[in-house]
Design a protein around this motif. Structure first.
Motif, PDB file in Angstrom:
ATOM      1  N   ILE A 127       0.876  -1.192   0.000  1.00  0.00           N
ATOM      2  CA  ILE A 127       0.000   0.000   0.000  1.00  0.00           C
ATOM      3  C   ILE A 127       0.904   1.230   0.000  1.00  0.00           C
ATOM      4  CG2 ILE A 127      -1.952   1.136   1.119  1.00  0.00           C
ATOM      5  CD1 ILE A 127      -2.596  -1.673   0.323  1.00  0.00           C
ATOM      6  N   PRO A 128       1.460   1.605  -1.143  1.00  0.00           N
ATOM      7  CA  PRO A 128       2.524   2.625  -1.179  1.00  0.00           C
ATOM      8  C   PRO A 128       2.138   3.986  -0.609  1.00  0.00           C
ATOM      9  CG  PRO A 128       1.727   2.125  -3.392  1.00  0.00           C
ATOM     10  CD  PRO A 128       1.161   1.087  -2.486  1.00  0.00           C
ATOM     11  N   LEU A 129       0.913   4.432  -0.846  1.00  0.00           N
ATOM     12  CA  LEU A 129       0.511   5.748  -0.348  1.00  0.00           C
ATOM     13  C   LEU A 129       0.071   5.705   1.101  1.00  0.00           C
ATOM     14  CD1 LEU A 129      -1.633   7.072  -3.349  1.00  0.00           C
ATOM     15  CD2 LEU A 129       0.810   7.338  -2.953  1.00  0.00           C
ATOM     16  N   GLY A 130      -0.204   4.498   1.612  1.00  0.00           N
ATOM     17  CA  GLY A 130      -0.859   4.407   2.909  1.00  0.00           C
ATOM     18  C   GLY A 130      -2.308   4.857   2.759  1.00  0.00           C
ATOM     19  N   ILE A 131      -3.130   4.543   3.737  1.00  0.00           N
ATOM     20  CA  ILE A 131      -4.503   5.044   3.728  1.00  0.00           C
ATOM     21  C   ILE A 131      -4.484   6.432   4.361  1.00  0.00           C
ATOM     22  CG2 ILE A 131      -6.874   4.611   4.470  1.00  0.00           C
ATOM     23  CD1 ILE A 131      -6.242   1.673   4.542  1.00  0.00           C
ATOM     24  N   PRO A 132      -5.135   7.430   3.763  1.00  0.00           N
ATOM     25  CA  PRO A 132      -4.988   8.814   4.224  1.00  0.00           C
ATOM     26  C   PRO A 132      -5.460   9.040   5.654  1.00  0.00           C
ATOM     27  CG  PRO A 132      -6.790   8.637   2.658  1.00  0.00           C
ATOM     28  CD  PRO A 132      -6.054   7.338   2.615  1.00  0.00           C
ATOM     29  N   HIS A 133      -4.769   9.929   6.319  1.00  0.00           N
ATOM     30  CA  HIS A 133      -5.140  10.377   7.663  1.00  0.00           C
ATOM     31  C   HIS A 133      -5.692  11.795   7.564  1.00  0.00           C
ATOM     32  CE1 HIS A 133      -3.000   7.322  10.364  1.00  0.00           C
ATOM     33  NE2 HIS A 133      -2.892   6.860   9.134  1.00  0.00           N
ATOM     34  N   LYS A 134      -6.103  12.325   8.710  1.00  0.00           N
ATOM     35  CA  LYS A 134      -6.621  13.693   8.777  1.00  0.00           C
ATOM     36  C   LYS A 134      -6.297  14.236  10.155  1.00  0.00           C
ATOM     37  CE  LYS A 134     -11.095  14.139   8.987  1.00  0.00           C
ATOM     38  NZ  LYS A 134     -12.508  14.106   8.560  1.00  0.00           N
ATOM     39  N   VAL A 135      -5.887  15.506  10.210  1.00  0.00           N
ATOM     40  CA  VAL A 135      -5.550  16.083  11.507  1.00  0.00           C
ATOM     41  C   VAL A 135      -6.827  16.491  12.242  1.00  0.00           C
ATOM     42  CG1 VAL A 135      -3.225  16.843  10.896  1.00  0.00           C
ATOM     43  CG2 VAL A 135      -5.147  18.349  10.431  1.00  0.00           C
ATOM     44  N   THR A 136      -6.828  16.263  13.559  1.00  0.00           N
ATOM     45  CA  THR A 136      -8.025  16.479  14.367  1.00  0.00           C
ATOM     46  C   THR A 136      -8.128  17.888  14.926  1.00  0.00           C
ATOM     47  OG1 THR A 136      -6.830  15.631  16.303  1.00  0.00           O
ATOM     48  CG2 THR A 136      -8.118  14.045  15.017  1.00  0.00           C
ATOM     49  N   ARG A 137      -7.060  18.682  14.768  1.00  0.00           N
ATOM     50  CA  ARG A 137      -7.064  20.083  15.219  1.00  0.00           C
ATOM     51  C   ARG A 137      -6.003  20.822  14.422  1.00  0.00           C
ATOM     52  NH1 ARG A 137      -2.908  21.487  18.673  1.00  0.00           N
ATOM     53  NH2 ARG A 137      -1.558  19.763  19.331  1.00  0.00           N
ATOM     54  N   ASP A 138      -5.924  22.141  14.604  1.00  0.00           N
ATOM     55  CA  ASP A 138      -4.820  22.881  13.986  1.00  0.00           C
ATOM     56  C   ASP A 138      -3.518  22.386  14.613  1.00  0.00           C
ATOM     57  OD1 ASP A 138      -6.719  24.265  12.631  1.00  0.00           O
ATOM     58  OD2 ASP A 138      -6.449  26.167  13.693  1.00  0.00           O
ATOM     59  N   VAL A 139      -2.615  21.866  13.787  1.00  0.00           N
ATOM     60  CA  VAL A 139      -1.413  21.204  14.306  1.00  0.00           C
ATOM     61  C   VAL A 139      -0.159  21.974  13.905  1.00  0.00           C
ATOM     62  CG1 VAL A 139      -0.028  19.101  14.223  1.00  0.00           C
ATOM     63  CG2 VAL A 139      -2.511  18.935  14.229  1.00  0.00           C
ATOM     64  N   HIS A 140       0.667  22.273  14.872  1.00  0.00           N
ATOM     65  CA  HIS A 140       1.990  22.825  14.610  1.00  0.00           C
ATOM     66  C   HIS A 140       2.929  21.640  14.366  1.00  0.00           C
ATOM     67  CE1 HIS A 140       1.316  27.115  15.771  1.00  0.00           C
ATOM     68  NE2 HIS A 140       0.296  26.559  16.408  1.00  0.00           N
ATOM     69  N   PHE A 141       3.325  21.470  13.125  1.00  0.00           N
ATOM     70  CA  PHE A 141       4.156  20.324  12.752  1.00  0.00           C
ATOM     71  C   PHE A 141       5.418  20.827  12.087  1.00  0.00           C
ATOM     72  CE2 PHE A 141       5.341  16.716   9.971  1.00  0.00           C
ATOM     73  CZ  PHE A 141       5.422  15.714  10.939  1.00  0.00           C
ATOM     74  N   ARG A 142       6.538  20.598  12.764  1.00  0.00           N
ATOM     75  CA  ARG A 142       7.806  21.183  12.349  1.00  0.00           C
ATOM     76  C   ARG A 142       7.626  22.705  12.290  1.00  0.00           C
ATOM     77  NH1 ARG A 142      10.761  16.596   8.500  1.00  0.00           N
ATOM     78  NH2 ARG A 142      10.556  14.943  10.085  1.00  0.00           N
ATOM     79  N   GLU A 143       7.942  23.347  11.166  1.00  0.00           N
ATOM     80  CA  GLU A 143       7.782  24.812  11.134  1.00  0.00           C
ATOM     81  C   GLU A 143       6.484  25.238  10.481  1.00  0.00           C
ATOM     82  OE1 GLU A 143      10.623  24.010   7.571  1.00  0.00           O
ATOM     83  OE2 GLU A 143       9.984  23.011   9.414  1.00  0.00           O
ATOM     84  N   PHE A 144       5.556  24.294  10.325  1.00  0.00           N
ATOM     85  CA  PHE A 144       4.316  24.580   9.618  1.00  0.00           C
ATOM     86  C   PHE A 144       3.107  24.491  10.546  1.00  0.00           C
ATOM     87  CE2 PHE A 144       7.178  22.033   6.813  1.00  0.00           C
ATOM     88  CZ  PHE A 144       7.671  23.104   6.064  1.00  0.00           C
ATOM     89  N   VAL A 145       1.979  24.992  10.030  1.00  0.00           N
ATOM     90  CA  VAL A 145       0.700  24.845  10.728  1.00  0.00           C
ATOM     91  C   VAL A 145      -0.268  24.161   9.771  1.00  0.00           C
ATOM     92  CG1 VAL A 145      -1.229  25.998  11.844  1.00  0.00           C
ATOM     93  CG2 VAL A 145       1.080  26.906  12.129  1.00  0.00           C
ATOM     94  N   ILE A 146      -0.722  22.982  10.151  1.00  0.00           N
ATOM     95  CA  ILE A 146      -1.646  22.217   9.311  1.00  0.00           C
ATOM     96  C   ILE A 146      -3.053  22.415   9.874  1.00  0.00           C
ATOM     97  CG2 ILE A 146      -2.232  19.956   8.389  1.00  0.00           C
ATOM     98  CD1 ILE A 146       0.641  19.094   8.893  1.00  0.00           C
ATOM     99  N   PRO A 147      -3.971  23.040   9.122  1.00  0.00           N
ATOM    100  CA  PRO A 147      -5.308  23.341   9.637  1.00  0.00           C
ATOM    101  C   PRO A 147      -6.115  22.078   9.942  1.00  0.00           C
ATOM    102  CG  PRO A 147      -4.830  24.614   7.653  1.00  0.00           C
ATOM    103  CD  PRO A 147      -3.770  23.572   7.769  1.00  0.00           C
ATOM    104  N   LYS A 148      -6.974  22.167  10.925  1.00  0.00           N
ATOM    105  CA  LYS A 148      -7.866  21.070  11.302  1.00  0.00           C
ATOM    106  C   LYS A 148      -8.633  20.565  10.078  1.00  0.00           C
ATOM    107  CE  LYS A 148     -11.830  19.970  14.257  1.00  0.00           C
ATOM    108  NZ  LYS A 148     -12.780  20.487  15.292  1.00  0.00           N
ATOM    109  N   GLY A 149      -8.716  19.239   9.946  1.00  0.00           N
ATOM    110  CA  GLY A 149      -9.466  18.643   8.850  1.00  0.00           C
ATOM    111  C   GLY A 149      -8.668  18.409   7.584  1.00  0.00           C
ATOM    112  N   THR A 150      -7.395  18.843   7.560  1.00  0.00           N
ATOM    113  CA  THR A 150      -6.568  18.648   6.372  1.00  0.00           C
ATOM    114  C   THR A 150      -6.215  17.170   6.208  1.00  0.00           C
ATOM    115  OG1 THR A 150      -5.596  20.859   6.582  1.00  0.00           O
ATOM    116  CG2 THR A 150      -4.408  19.274   5.230  1.00  0.00           C
TER     117      THR A 150
END
Length: 496
Positions: free
Chosen positions: A368-391
């Motif tokens: 399963i090369p891509l993996g099954i997609p996940h989704k962030v449950t809140r606005d997440v500070h990940f490394r130097e980025f901010v991933i909005p909730k629901g992305t």
């Protein structure tokens, strides 16, 4: 006049698209500081950057330019791609709660059980379905000696089927599907099927069509443009029909179970779910309902059949290509087990080479090369980025399984990736075929047991031969989308 009118129309259209794109991009930037990525085109996103025949390779190439964490637009939707072992582990393991939701895949709206099963659901529904499924599977022997005996028994049935081929070349596809499926069928449906059972063959035919269609170019295109591709004729419609037909069969089995149910003596997973439904019938909005039982059963049957059977089919193709590996495994099997008893799971600890080969098969085929997609449950500070909730987040398992920091020769089949200098089995952080974190495959233990027992039983009884020169065998996938599927081949099972 016609020329000027057409030119004016095209210019106005381009301006509208540019304004729309700029507005959309600014809105996305306001929501969070998403990782960098290729500039999307209006409406179609980054379609031009993707090769639908090998999507994961396109994503890997983009990571070389934009880094191990980047943003890609699937049509109008921005998704974050994680493209290294460190990035995937940091997200799924170190930040398991934040990255623990199931992401959206248009092509999987039916296959991922319409948010009603254990694979595609979220929130409280997912927690209840996963907890119940794990508990029930364990009660029916998953991870225990009782399920081991069931696998050993099925491995003997499979051996007898191979003997009937009388050394003639055969396509092993449905041999493995039947054997592996019967293990999960005994738990889910309370019975195994004879290999020539027509209903059983229909079930397996639908399942094979679903996974093949999901990995096809049409399936990948539907993922990105469901509103457009969904209205077009094409192979993707066969995929959706197969999903509907398989779910209808499961629904019929549930009704038959209900008619003969004995609450004091549950026969299988379906019985246990029906008992739970009866217990919660007075609870408003209970998660245990008809939609839940059909879709959860669909998830378990599908995942418990196609993944392991495809791994075995791909694995034997690899052994045909590498007869020296097969020979080494024969020697270890003869030494650790002999010819007079069936392999058991305890043998694995005394068979480091065989264990390493199985791990390397899973790593190399990258199922399963891509993996099954996940989704962030809140606005997440990940490394130097901010991933909005629901992305939506794609944790690329392919990037983990082929990470050069973890594996010395990532593009080659080499059991040495899982052996130390003394020939003992050695774990590797890059081994992640079942994903990781909160969404790790709940059937991991069963799958590992099946792979070991089926493969060692086959090699205990047979030598493998290819009707063509091993040099002519092609290990590259026939289809590479959601899953990697091996090219069709034939082989001979020569009794030892």
């Amino acid at each position: 006049m016609d020329f000027l009118t057409t030119t004016t129309f095209l210019l106005i259209t381009c301006v509208i698209f540019l304004i729309f794109n700029l507005t959309y991009t600014r809105k996305s930037q306001k929501k969070g500081r998403l990782p960098p990525g290729p500039i999307p085109l209006p409406m179609v996103g980054n379609i031009l950057q993707l090769n639908f025949a090998e999507v994961f390779k396109s994503l890997q190439q983009l990571s070389e330019k934009y880094g191990p964490v980047y943003t890609l637009h699937m049509g109008m939707e921005p998704v974050v791609v994680l493209c290294s072992c460190d990035a995937v582990k940091e997200a799924l393991v170190d930040n398991a709660e934040d990255f623990g939701a199931r992401g959206h895949m248009s092509c999987g709206d039916s296959w991922l059980s319409k948010d009603a099963g254990v694979v595609g659901s979220n929130g409280e529904r997912w927690k209840q379905m996963r907890r119940f499924s794990l508990m029930t599977l364990r009660n029916f022997g998953m991870g225990k000696r009782s399920i081991e005996s069931r696998i050993q028994e099925e491995a003997q049935f499979l051996t007898e089927e191979f003997k009937k081929t009388k050394c003639h070349p055969v396509d092993p596809t449905f041999f493995f599907s039947k054997a592996v499926s019967n293990v999960i069928c005994s738990v889910v449906f309370g019975k195994r099927f004879e290999y020539d059972n027509k209903e059983f063959l229909r079930l397996l035919g639908f399942l094979h069509e679903i996974f093949k269609g999901f990995s096809s170019c049409w399936g990948q295109m539907y993922n990105m443009f469901p509103k457009v591709v969904g209205k077009l004729p094409g192979p993707h419609n066969t995929l959706f029909k197969a999903i509907d037909d398989l779910q209808k069969i499961i629904g019929e089995k549930v009704k038959k179970h209900k008619e003969t149910l004995n609450p004091s003596s549950p026969r299988d997973f379906i019985d246990c779910f029906l008992i739970k439904m009866e217990q919660e019938k007075g609870i408003p909005q209970s998660e245990f309902n008809m939609e839940g039982i059909v879709n959860t059963t669909f998830d378990l049957f599908g995942a418990g059949t196609e993944t392991v059977s495809t791994t075995l089919r791909y694995g034997l193709l690899i052994l045909l290509k590498h007869p020296d590996v097969e020979e080494h495994m024969h020697k270890e099997i003869d030494h650790a087990i002999g010819r007079n008893r069936a392999p058991c799971i305890e043998d694995r600890s005394h068979m480091p080479y065989t264990d390493a080969v199985i791990h390397e098969i899973q790593r190399f085929i990258d199922l399963i090369p891509l993996g099954i997609p996940h989704k962030v449950t809140r606005d997440v500070h990940f490394r130097e980025f901010v991933i909005p909730k629901g992305t939506t987040v794609y944790p690329m398992l392919s990037a983990v399984l082929r990470d050069p920091k973890q594996f010395k020769h990532p593009e080659q089949f080499n059991p040495g990736h899982f052996l130390d200098g003394n020939g003992k089995f050695s774990r590797n952080d890059g081994y992640m075929p079942f994903s990781a974190g909160k969404r790790i495959c709940l059937g991991e233990g069963l799958a590992k047991m099946e792979l070991f027992l089926f493969l060692t039983t086959i090699l205990q009884n047979f030598s493998l031969r290819s009707p063509v020169d091993p040099e002519e065998l092609d290990l590259t996938p026939l289809l590479s989308g959601f899953g990697n599927f091996p090219r069709p081949y034939k082989m001979c099972f020569i009794p030892r």
